[in-house]
Design an enzyme around this catalytic site. Sequence first.
Site, PDB file in Angstrom:
ATOM      1  CB  ALA A 102      -0.923  -0.007   1.219  1.00 61.42           C
ATOM      2  CB  ALA A 103       3.948   2.172   1.863  1.00 60.57           C
ATOM      3  CG  ASP A 144      -2.837  -2.667   4.638  1.00 58.32           C
ATOM      4  OD1 ASP A 144      -3.369  -2.689   5.758  1.00 58.32           O
ATOM      5  OD2 ASP A 144      -2.109  -3.590   4.212  1.00 58.32           O
TER       6      ASP A 144
HETATM    7  C1  MEV Z   1      -3.411  -6.510   5.685  1.00 58.07           C
HETATM    8  O1  MEV Z   1      -2.436  -5.572   6.125  1.00 58.07           O
HETATM    9  C2  MEV Z   1      -4.667  -6.345   6.463  1.00 58.07           C
HETATM   10  C3  MEV Z   1      -5.790  -7.301   6.106  1.00 58.07           C
HETATM   11  O2  MEV Z   1      -6.837  -7.071   7.059  1.00 58.07           O
HETATM   12  C4  MEV Z   1      -6.297  -7.098   4.701  1.00 58.07           C
HETATM   13  C5  MEV Z   1      -7.071  -5.807   4.548  1.00 58.07           C
HETATM   14  O3  MEV Z   1      -7.566  -5.259   5.509  1.00 58.07           O
HETATM   15  O4  MEV Z   1      -7.182  -5.369   3.396  1.00 58.07           O
HETATM   16  C6  MEV Z   1      -5.363  -8.760   6.256  1.00 58.07           C
END
Ligand code: MEV
Length: 314
Positions: A102-103, A144
Amino acid sequence: MGRGSGFGKTILFGEHFVVHGVPGIASAVDSAAEAEVKKSQKGINVTDERSGAKGYAEKKKLQQLESIERMLAAMSMDPKKVAIDIWLGGNLPGFSGLGASAASSVAIARAIAEEFNIDLPDERINDIAYEAEKAYAGNPSGIDNTAATFGGLIWFKKNMGGGSNTIEQLSIREPVEIVIGNTGIVANTKAMVAGVAERKKQNPEKYDAIFGQAEKLAHEGRKALEEFDLRKVGELMNENHRLLQEIEVSCKELDYLVDLAREQGAFGAKMTGGGGGGCMLALTPGKDLQEKVASAMEDEGFKVLRTKIGIQKG
Ligand code: MEV
């Protein structure tokens, strides 16, 4: 040349549960992905120089390309006609679970916007990064990319009806030291998210009860953070880890690091992010405790990140 950056994050409460509409809490960490984008002659070329990203970048290459194509489409650009060189760097290690994907999506979206002179507010960058996240997470909650875009300490609740998500900035009295421990296993978030959805469908009663507990825990976690009751925050993190074990997203390496951190005096510890490998998080207020926990993990051969939660953005 266009430049952009995106914060790394750690989830304090609610990973996986957030995908299904339970609130979660994430904090940006003081490391970020940086991107530079330059128009070029042909295709989309990525040079990934993020630290510790070698295995990570190789395993995620296909998902990364798909994410960039999704991002361009969300910016109304035709991925087949765009020719750009992308460089990725910054001080956010390429550990699974730190929101590296995401970053980097946020950093790339900002850099593309700058290179093509498109003026995009953060809300749009966040939406574009959400589209990109689908390549990595399948059905992401959006937590994220939200943390990567806005930074800070975030209360997040996905709107299951498709409308705007709830995003609130929380504040705590002062930033708190944490240790992120990396199992070294590059996890597949998409498979982990899909696995939870499948098991939830197969065992609705069991999962509904666990999801109810996760919701309660997120609210208690918020209260404890706002009251700066760090012992309570730690206890709730331990409880959150137990719920994540119950939905089968932890693994023996994560459990090992979680136990090690607690033995060394961490106030609490849990896996963070998608699980199945990736990272765990230990709450270690004060430099001395942070160092004790971090070096115990390093002595066992694990890579760690010493950072803080609750750092004000900007
Ligand atoms: C991933 O960092 C977090 C999850 O909950 C996926 C999401 O929220 O998109 C596993």
